[in-house]
Design an enzyme around this catalytic site. Structure first.
Site, short mmCIF file in Angstrom:
data_model
loop_
_atom_site.label_atom_id
_atom_site.label_comp_id
_atom_site.label_asym_id
_atom_site.label_seq_id
_atom_site.Cartn_x
_atom_site.Cartn_y
_atom_site.Cartn_z
N GLY A 1 0.78 -1.23 0.00
CA GLY A 1 0.00 0.00 0.00
C GLY A 1 0.81 1.28 0.00
O GLY A 1 0.34 2.32 0.46
N ASN B 1 1.55 3.02 -2.62
CA ASN B 1 0.85 3.95 -3.53
C ASN B 1 -0.37 4.54 -2.85
O ASN B 1 -0.66 5.73 -3.00
CB ASN B 1 0.48 3.24 -4.83
CG ASN B 1 1.64 3.21 -5.79
OD1 ASN B 1 1.97 4.21 -6.41
ND2 ASN B 1 2.29 2.06 -5.89
N MET C 1 -4.21 -7.04 -6.92
CA MET C 1 -3.74 -8.11 -7.80
C MET C 1 -4.86 -9.08 -8.20
O MET C 1 -4.65 -10.29 -8.27
CB MET C 1 -2.58 -8.84 -7.13
CG MET C 1 -1.35 -7.95 -6.98
SD MET C 1 -0.92 -7.12 -8.55
CE MET C 1 0.78 -6.63 -8.27
N ARG C 2 -6.04 -8.55 -8.47
CA ARG C 2 -7.16 -9.36 -8.96
C ARG C 2 -7.65 -8.75 -10.26
O ARG C 2 -7.64 -7.51 -10.40
CB ARG C 2 -8.33 -9.31 -7.98
CG ARG C 2 -8.02 -9.85 -6.62
CD ARG C 2 -8.34 -11.32 -6.57
NE ARG C 2 -8.15 -11.83 -5.22
CZ ARG C 2 -8.44 -13.08 -4.87
NH1 ARG C 2 -8.95 -13.92 -5.74
NH2 ARG C 2 -8.24 -13.48 -3.64
N LEU C 3 -8.09 -9.61 -11.15
CA LEU C 3 -8.68 -9.12 -12.39
C LEU C 3 -10.18 -8.91 -12.13
O LEU C 3 -10.87 -9.83 -11.68
CB LEU C 3 -8.47 -10.17 -13.49
CG LEU C 3 -8.72 -9.73 -14.92
CD1 LEU C 3 -7.79 -8.57 -15.30
CD2 LEU C 3 -8.49 -10.91 -15.86
N ASN D 1 -5.79 2.37 -12.91
CA ASN D 1 -4.77 1.45 -12.39
C ASN D 1 -3.39 2.05 -12.61
O ASN D 1 -3.20 2.88 -13.50
CB ASN D 1 -4.85 0.11 -13.13
CG ASN D 1 -3.89 -0.92 -12.58
OD1 ASN D 1 -3.69 -1.03 -11.36
ND2 ASN D 1 -3.25 -1.68 -13.45
N HIS E 1 0.67 0.80 -13.21
CA HIS E 1 1.46 -0.38 -13.55
C HIS E 1 2.94 0.01 -13.60
O HIS E 1 3.28 1.04 -14.20
CB HIS E 1 1.00 -0.95 -14.90
CG HIS E 1 1.74 -2.20 -15.25
ND1 HIS E 1 1.49 -3.40 -14.61
CD2 HIS E 1 2.73 -2.44 -16.13
CE1 HIS E 1 2.30 -4.32 -15.09
NE2 HIS E 1 3.07 -3.76 -16.02
C1 GAR Z 1 3.03 -1.17 -7.52
O1 GAR Z 1 4.35 -1.14 -8.00
C2 GAR Z 1 2.04 -1.25 -8.66
O2 GAR Z 1 2.48 -0.56 -9.80
C3 GAR Z 1 1.96 -2.72 -8.91
O3 GAR Z 1 1.93 -3.27 -7.62
C4 GAR Z 1 2.75 -2.47 -6.75
C5 GAR Z 1 1.99 -2.23 -5.47
O4 GAR Z 1 2.83 -1.60 -4.52
N1 GAR Z 1 0.81 -3.09 -9.69
C6 GAR Z 1 0.84 -3.98 -10.68
O5 GAR Z 1 1.82 -4.65 -10.95
C7 GAR Z 1 -0.46 -4.14 -11.46
N2 GAR Z 1 -0.30 -4.94 -12.62
P1 GAR Z 1 2.21 -0.90 -3.25
O6 GAR Z 1 1.25 -1.91 -2.59
O7 GAR Z 1 3.37 -0.60 -2.37
O8 GAR Z 1 1.48 0.32 -3.70
#
Ligand code: GAR
Length: 194
Positions: free
Chosen positions: A12, A14, A88-90, A105, A107
């Protein structure tokens, strides 16, 4: 004021960057709740500590159950935007359709390169010299929706993978709230000319 919810599955960071931007007034919107498919997600604890409402979605009982609970929360709280931050779910095609162009989202790669669950690792193993971060609208595919914003991140000589990860996360933590701020103010970020 624009209302939104954040969905996460992991640390979390982000979510924290976005929530801090809300708290400081840099992002003028209401973060109504933070939800996760995982009860043990560290990001949920972080959201609680910051004083935000949290919810665990019953994905254990299947995606339909998880999304039903999410939809109910979104209706109840009059959520306008759903912000995925390491969720991480579609989402099902039906859910995406119900919130068409209102799910965002982030990425950790320059889409359409390196979609999927390990964007940083895939780019690292391929030996790219530049990778980056993409913020996009969610459609039915995996990381395929219209691109809203991107930031390039260099892979520097002598980097370890952790150095690249750190640089990517720093870029994410800035790009996400900035993009949300423009989006929430009604700007069409998918347009080629602005
Ligand atoms: C982030 O780097 C995000 O871009 C990625 O998961 C991480 C979550 O980090 N998302 C994906 O790969 C989606 N395909 P966080 O929980 O520290 O924010």
């Amino acid at each position: 004021m624009t209302t939104f919810a954040v969905l996460l599955s992991g640390r979390g960071t982000n979510m924290r960057a976005i929530a801090s931007a809300v708290r400081s007034g840099r992002l003028r919107a209401q973060l109504s709740f933070v939800a996760s498919d995982r009860a043990d997600a560290l990001g949920l604890r972080a959201a609680e500590r910051m004083g935000f409402e949290t919810a665990v979605l019953p994905y254990d009982a299947g995606r339909a159950a998880g999304e039903k609970a999410l939809a109910a929360l979104c209706t109840e709280r009059r959520i306008e935007w759903i912000v995925l931050a390491g969720f991480m779910r579609l989402l099902s095609p039906a859910f995406v359709d119900a919130y068409r162009n209102r799910i965002v989202n982030i990425h950790p790669a320059l889409l359409p390169s390196f979609p999927g669950t390990d964007g940083i690792g895939d780019a690292w193993r391929r030996g790219v010299k530049v990778t980056g971060v993409t913020v996009h609208l969610v459609d039915e595919g995996v990381d395929t929706g219209p691109i809203l914003a991107q930031k390039a991140v260099p892979v520097k000589p002598g980097d370890e993978r952790e150095d690249l990860e750190r640089r990517i996360h720093r870029a994410e933590h800035f790009l996400y709230w900035r993009t949300l701020s423009e989006l929430f103010s009604g700007r069409d970020l998918t347009a080629r000319r602005r």
